[in-house]
Design an enzyme around this catalytic site. Sequence first.
Site, PDB file in Angstrom:
ATOM      1  N   TYR A 103       0.803  -1.179  -0.072  1.00 25.44           N
ATOM      2  CA  TYR A 103       0.001   0.010  -0.121  1.00 25.44           C
ATOM      3  C   TYR A 103       0.912   1.124  -0.181  1.00 25.44           C
ATOM      4  CZ  TYR A 103      -3.387   3.556   1.551  1.00 25.44           C
ATOM      5  OH  TYR A 103      -4.056   4.605   1.600  1.00 25.44           O
ATOM      6  N   LYS A 147       0.806   4.115  -2.988  1.00 30.54           N
ATOM      7  CA  LYS A 147       0.571   5.488  -2.684  1.00 30.54           C
ATOM      8  C   LYS A 147       1.756   6.701  -2.877  1.00 30.54           C
ATOM      9  CE  LYS A 147      -2.930   4.894  -2.583  1.00 30.54           C
ATOM     10  NZ  LYS A 147      -4.039   5.534  -3.235  1.00 30.54           N
TER      11      LYS A 147
END
Length: 245
Positions: A145, A149
């Site tokens: 993740y 991002k």
Amino acid sequence: MRVLVTGSSGGLGLTAGRLLIEEGHEVVLHARDTSRDPGIAEVVVGDFSSMAEVRSVAAQADALGPFDAVIHNVAVGYQERRRTVTEDGFALVFAVNVLAPYLLTASMARPSRLVYLSSGMHRGGDPSLVDLQWERRRWSGSQAYSDSKFWDVVLAFALARRWPATPSNAVDPGWVATRMGGAGAPDDLTQGSVTQVRLALGQLGGTGGYLYHLTRVNSHPAASDPALQDAFLARCAELTGTPIE
């Protein structure tokens, strides 16, 4: 103003859509399937784990556009316990969080402004283009993740440089109590949507910025590297078969 918000059947995307509607703007929301239609605006439908469906969403959006802004909000969270592969052979987190916003941007008519949702966790992202699909590394949902991002910030900055007439910015909405963030998240959900709305409406100036609660803040330093930006765009073009012109 006419704004498209992806990943807007709940959470931050839906909050942003409602705020735009309350202020009198035309909004098109995006849902993964018809069962998740929030019923408050026009909707485009498609599962962003599928590159074919991302292209379908781009076509649906073009039929409803043009748009003053697109808020790229859709994302898979940091609690994925195992590496899942999509129908296209991509790691799910990378496909939804990175390739989908890239491909949607490349496939639909260019809006006047671009907003990409990132996270403060991007600062822990790995700026290496090696093993983007987690084929060699031991799986870590939180790291995957964070990496995704980070690449969203790189995408925003790369487009700000390539398309200087189209403001493109990344936003940290904070750790808010959505299904992704969890009930115990400490930040204000309402405030989490304000910055992307103000950017979408052109009420915050500038391009190539990373913002948290209406304020420009520091991002991962590697995200500003033009060589990395160009290499990233080239890799995404290779993976999707669709370059950004």
